[in-house]
Design an enzyme around this catalytic site. Structure first.
Site, mmCIF file in Angstrom:
data_model
loop_
_atom_site.group_PDB
_atom_site.id
_atom_site.type_symbol
_atom_site.label_atom_id
_atom_site.label_comp_id
_atom_site.label_asym_id
_atom_site.label_seq_id
_atom_site.Cartn_x
_atom_site.Cartn_y
_atom_site.Cartn_z
ATOM 1 N N ASP A 172 70.166 93.672 80.112
ATOM 2 C CA ASP A 172 71.199 94.100 79.179
ATOM 3 C C ASP A 172 71.389 95.611 79.313
ATOM 4 O O ASP A 172 70.408 96.370 79.325
ATOM 5 C CB ASP A 172 70.789 93.761 77.742
ATOM 6 C CG ASP A 172 71.918 93.990 76.759
ATOM 7 O OD1 ASP A 172 72.748 93.077 76.585
ATOM 8 O OD2 ASP A 172 71.980 95.094 76.163
ATOM 9 N N ASN A 197 81.516 102.038 75.381
ATOM 10 C CA ASN A 197 82.887 101.552 75.204
ATOM 11 C C ASN A 197 83.632 102.372 74.155
ATOM 12 O O ASN A 197 84.804 102.717 74.319
ATOM 13 C CB ASN A 197 82.865 100.077 74.780
ATOM 14 C CG ASN A 197 83.075 99.134 75.953
ATOM 15 O OD1 ASN A 197 83.637 99.513 76.968
ATOM 16 N ND2 ASN A 197 82.621 97.907 75.815
ATOM 17 N N ASP A 208 84.764 98.381 81.627
ATOM 18 C CA ASP A 208 84.966 97.342 82.650
ATOM 19 C C ASP A 208 84.552 97.842 84.031
ATOM 20 O O ASP A 208 83.978 97.099 84.830
ATOM 21 C CB ASP A 208 86.433 96.912 82.672
ATOM 22 C CG ASP A 208 86.787 95.984 81.519
ATOM 23 O OD1 ASP A 208 85.865 95.543 80.804
ATOM 24 O OD2 ASP A 208 87.987 95.715 81.332
ATOM 25 N N GLU A 234 77.694 92.640 78.181
ATOM 26 C CA GLU A 234 76.935 93.478 79.109
ATOM 27 C C GLU A 234 75.608 92.837 79.496
ATOM 28 O O GLU A 234 74.692 93.515 79.952
ATOM 29 C CB GLU A 234 76.690 94.851 78.477
ATOM 30 C CG GLU A 234 75.754 94.855 77.287
ATOM 31 C CD GLU A 234 76.445 94.590 75.953
ATOM 32 O OE1 GLU A 234 75.892 95.006 74.928
ATOM 33 O OE2 GLU A 234 77.540 93.977 75.939
#
Length: 283
Positions: free
Chosen positions: A157, A165, A174, A200
Site C-alpha cells: 500500500d 492526491n 494516476d 493504491e
C-alpha cells in the site's frame, strides 16, 4: 507464397517442430519413408492447440466415399483427387488459408478481450478477477503435477496516498500509480503475478518462494519504490508479507486477510517498512 517441400513425413514433422507459423499443410496420402500422409495428419492434430489448428489439404488418388470419410475422420480439412486440376487446387488452397487467417484474427481478438477483462487499465497489472483466475489455474496445474511448493503473498500500500492526491491532484496520483505498476511488473519473475486490488493497494503473488526469500523480495521492492520519485514526488510503500504453505487449509481469501494484517502492522510501526505474518491470529 513461400513453400517448404519434403518427400518424407519425418522431415515435415521435424520442420513443424522448429517453425510454427505455417498457414497450410498439403500432403499426399502416400509418402516416401515409413510414415504415411495419415500419420502426418495424426501428428499435427496431436500438437499443442495453436499448431493443431493448422489447415490440412490432402491429395489422394482414390475418390471412393470410404477414403473420403477416412481422410476427414483423420483430421484433414479438405482433399483433392488426382489428377489435380490447377484451378481447383488454387481455390481450395485460397479458401483454407483465408479461413485460417480469419480464425487467427478472431482468436487474437478473444485473447485481447480476455486480457482487457483481467487487466487494470491504468497500471497494466492484473485486476482482482485476473489474479484469482490465474492463481486458481496455477494451483490446479500444480495439483495435477503433484507439486508441493511454498508461495508468498505480498500486500503493498502506498503511504499517505490520499494526501498526495489532495496536494497534487488526481492526475498526478494516476501517474504515480502507473509508474508504480510499471515498477512492480519489472520486478516480477516469469511466474510471478501482480494485481492492483483497488486504489493504491497492490498484491504480488510469488510462487515457490520461501519465507526468507519473500522478506528479501519485499525489502527490495520497498527500496525500489522509495527510489522511484514519479512526477518528482517522494513516495514510499508499506508491505505485508505472508506465505501459503502446501497442504494447508488456508484459501486465497484467508491469505489475503493475513497479508492485510501484516500490512496494518507495517503502517502502525511507522510506514515505509515490511512486516510478516503467517497466521491469522498472530500478534
Amino acid at each position: 507464397l513461400a513453400v517448404d517441400h519434403f518427400t518424407h513425413a519425418e522431415d515435415a514433422i521435424d520442420r513443424l517442430g522448429q517453425q510454427h507459423d505455417y498457414d497450410l499443410l498439403i500432403t499426399d496420402v502416400l509418402l516416401k519413408g515409413r510414415l504415411s500422409g495419415l500419420d502426418l495428419i495424426a501428428h499435427v492434430r496431436n500438437l499443442p492447440e495453436s499448431q493443431a489448428r493448422l489447415p490440412i489439404l490432402t491429395v489422394t488418388g482414390f475418390d471412393e466415399a470410404a477414403r473420403r470419410i477416412e481422410l476427414l475422420r483423420a483430421g484433414t480439412n479438405d482433399y483433392v483427387v488426382k489428377p489435380v486440376l490447377p484451378d481447383e487446387l488454387a481455390v481450395r488452397v485460397n479458401n483454407l488459408i483465408s479461413n485460417k487467417h480469419l480464425l487467427d484474427q478472431v482468436i487474437r481478438q478473444q485473447t485481447r478481450l480476455r486480457e482487457m477483462a483481467m487487466t487494470d487499465q491504468l497500471t497494466g497489472c492484473l485486476n482482482r478477477r485476473g489474479l484469482r483466475d490465474l492463481i486458481a489455474r496455477q494451483l490446479a496445474n500444480r495439483r495435477r503435477k503433484a507439486q508441493s511448493c511454498v508461495d508468498a503473498l505480498l500486500m503493498l500500500d502506498l503511504d499517505l496516498f490520499k494526501k498526495l492526491n489532495d496536494n497534487h491532484g488526481h492526475d498526478a496520483g494516476d501517474r504515480v500509480l502507473a509508474a508504480v505498476g510499471t515498477c512492480l511488473r519489472k520486478f516480477l519473475r516469469e511466474d510471478d503475478m501482480v494485481c492492483r486490488m483497488g486504489g493504491e493497494e497492490f498484491v504480488l503473488y510469488l510462487p515457490d518462494c520461501q519465507k526468507r526469500q519473500a522478506r528479501s523480495a519485499a525489502d527490495r521492492l520497498r527500496r525500489a519504490i522509495e527510489r522511484l520519485h514519479p512526477d518528482g514526488l517522494a513516495i514510499t510503500a508499506s508491505i505485508g508479507v505472508t506465505t501459503i504453505e502446501p497442504n494447508k487449509p488456508e484459501d486465497l481469501d484467508q491469505a489475503l486477510l493475513i497479508a492485510d494484517r501484516a500490512l496494518y502492522r507495517a503502517k502502525r510501526r511507522g510506514r515505509n517498512r515490511v512486516a510478516m505474518q503467517h497466521r491469522l491470529n498472530s500478534a
